[in-house]
Each structure stands twice: as C-alpha cells, then as structure tokens.
Scaffold this active site. Structure first.
Site, PDB file in Angstrom:
ATOM      1  N   LYS A 127       4.946  -5.295  11.052  1.00 34.42           N
ATOM      2  CA  LYS A 127       5.529  -6.041  10.101  1.00 34.42           C
ATOM      3  C   LYS A 127       6.704  -5.032   9.483  1.00 34.42           C
ATOM      4  O   LYS A 127       6.538  -3.771   9.216  1.00 34.42           O
ATOM      5  CB  LYS A 127       4.680  -6.139   8.794  1.00 34.42           C
ATOM      6  CG  LYS A 127       3.401  -7.195   9.147  1.00 34.42           C
ATOM      7  CD  LYS A 127       2.538  -7.284   7.979  1.00 34.42           C
ATOM      8  CE  LYS A 127       1.149  -8.133   8.409  1.00 34.42           C
ATOM      9  NZ  LYS A 127       0.198  -8.065   7.228  1.00 34.42           N
ATOM     10  N   ASP A 144      -9.930 -11.359  -0.760  1.00 36.08           N
ATOM     11  CA  ASP A 144      -9.743 -10.043  -0.863  1.00 36.08           C
ATOM     12  C   ASP A 144     -10.731  -9.082  -1.466  1.00 36.08           C
ATOM     13  O   ASP A 144     -10.822  -7.628  -1.195  1.00 36.08           O
ATOM     14  CB  ASP A 144      -8.327  -9.620  -1.090  1.00 36.08           C
ATOM     15  CG  ASP A 144      -7.044  -9.999  -0.417  1.00 36.08           C
ATOM     16  OD1 ASP A 144      -7.371 -10.311   0.819  1.00 36.08           O
ATOM     17  OD2 ASP A 144      -5.926  -9.994  -0.647  1.00 36.08           O
ATOM     18  N   HIS A 169      -4.593  -5.659   4.618  1.00 30.09           N
ATOM     19  CA  HIS A 169      -4.920  -6.951   5.534  1.00 30.09           C
ATOM     20  C   HIS A 169      -4.754  -6.261   6.976  1.00 30.09           C
ATOM     21  O   HIS A 169      -3.757  -5.459   7.222  1.00 30.09           O
ATOM     22  CB  HIS A 169      -4.165  -8.104   5.438  1.00 30.09           C
ATOM     23  CG  HIS A 169      -4.416  -8.897   4.291  1.00 30.09           C
ATOM     24  ND1 HIS A 169      -3.468  -9.517   3.529  1.00 30.09           N
ATOM     25  CD2 HIS A 169      -5.635  -8.972   3.483  1.00 30.09           C
ATOM     26  CE1 HIS A 169      -4.179 -10.064   2.396  1.00 30.09           C
ATOM     27  NE2 HIS A 169      -5.396  -9.938   2.394  1.00 30.09           N
ATOM     28  N   TYR A 175       8.648 -10.562   4.835  1.00 32.44           N
ATOM     29  CA  TYR A 175       8.285  -9.884   5.983  1.00 32.44           C
ATOM     30  C   TYR A 175       8.382 -10.610   7.501  1.00 32.44           C
ATOM     31  O   TYR A 175       8.166 -11.888   7.428  1.00 32.44           O
ATOM     32  CB  TYR A 175       6.958  -9.224   5.844  1.00 32.44           C
ATOM     33  CG  TYR A 175       5.715 -10.056   5.493  1.00 32.44           C
ATOM     34  CD1 TYR A 175       4.667 -10.131   6.578  1.00 32.44           C
ATOM     35  CD2 TYR A 175       5.583 -10.531   4.265  1.00 32.44           C
ATOM     36  CE1 TYR A 175       3.619 -11.010   6.334  1.00 32.44           C
ATOM     37  CE2 TYR A 175       4.506 -11.483   4.047  1.00 32.44           C
ATOM     38  CZ  TYR A 175       3.291 -11.635   4.966  1.00 32.44           C
ATOM     39  OH  TYR A 175       2.339 -12.295   4.677  1.00 32.44           O
TER      40      TYR A 175
END
Length: 193
Positions: A73, A176, A64, A133
């Site tokens: 992140k 996805d 992503h 995250y």
C-alpha cells in the site's frame, strides 16, 4: 534529481516518501505517484486498486493484512492527519515483528509505502480526515485478517498524549475489536503470501 525523496525507517523495505511540492500564492501542485520516478528510487511495485476513506477523530482502522493475495500500500492523507503504523509480518525478515509509526497529514504531504507482508493501520488525529491508498493487489475478504491495535507484545507507541488522545477515545469497528494478538498470529504459523 528525483521528484521523490525516500526515507528509510529501519524496518526492511518500509519507507516514507516525500514528494516535491511546488507552491505559490495560488496553492500547490505535486505529483503523488510516477512509475518512472518511483523506479528511480528503487520502488518497482504495480498498483491495481485505489481506496479512499473518511473518518472522524479517534477512529482506528487496522491492523489489517491479507493472509493470501497480500497487498502493498502507498498511503497518504488529503485532509486532516493520521498516525500510520506498519508491522513486519514476514517470517523470514530480519525485522519480523518490528513496527514503525509516522504522522501523515494534508499539511506535510508525506506518503508511506507498506510492502506486501505487513499489517497496516492508522488512527485519525482530526475530524473529517481523508485517507487515500493505492494497493498492489485486490481486496480479498476471504483472506482478510489482522492483529489487535493495542497488542501488548508489539507494544506500539502511538504517542497519544502528544496528540491529545487517550486509549478510551479510540473508535474501532466491531471486526477490529476482535482481531487476534501478535502471539496468536505467530503461533498460527500463517505465512502471508
């Protein structure tokens, strides 16, 4: 001495971070983030959002990125284990199109910092894996995008055999399964901001 060790990956600005862990017969304690201590090792990002996911073995989330409002992140695992991957999508980077895979687990307590301008994903190696995250920007669904996990041009080596997985076992969301290829991304001319 810093509480965090920064390990270079060979991909520009992408680093693995090892925290100092204090353990005894009661368990352990560690700091997972300190703005001051991160700045001492050259990491000056600001975080605005924290996320937490739980997945069974074989779930792949990614690869992503956000085309605008790009997110950096800082990722880690608190239960179970993942293979975490980042791909440099910064068109002006000398490591554009390069990727790095690292095993993150509750046991090794490593963290991975993925800067803005990267595609990111992970596959879980154990049931009940919990993944946390911190993000440098807010989730913006209107800019949500990605690259298919098994792109043949990127040819990412997930070492599935080493972890007792096969490509047939990979579990993907409907979204996805439909992600673009790296070639389509390159041809689109999209510059991640």
């Amino acid at each position: 001495m810093s509480k965090f060790k920064k390990i270079e990956t060979g991909v520009k600005d992408l680093v693995v971070i090892e925290p100092t862990v204090f353990g005894d017969n009661r368990g352990f304690f560690m700091e997972t983030y300190s703005k001051k201590d991160f700045e001492e090792i050259g990491l000056t990002m600001d975080f605005v959002q924290d996320n937490h996911s739980k997945s069974k073995k074989g779930v792949f989330r990614g690869l992503h990125f956000q085309a605008k409002m790009s997110q950096g992140k800082l990722v880690r695992v608190t239960a179970g284990a993942v293979l975490d991957v980042a791909v440099d999508l910064r068109r002006d980077s000398e490591t554009f199109g390069k990727w790095y895979v690292v095993k993150l687990s509750a046991e090794n307590k490593r963290q991975f910092y993925i800067p803005e301008g990267f595609a990111h994903g992970f596959i879980t190696l154990e049931d009940n894996t919990e993944f946390l995250y911190k993000c440098t920007n807010y989730y913006a669904p209107e800019y949500d995008s990605g690259i298919i996990w098994n792109d043949t041009d990127l040819n990412i080596d997930y070492e599935f055999e080493k972890y007792g997985l096969s490509t047939d076992e990979v579990l993907l969301s409907e979204k996805d399964q439909k992600l673009q290829t790296f070639k389509e991304f390159v041809e689109s001319g999209v510059v991640i901001k």
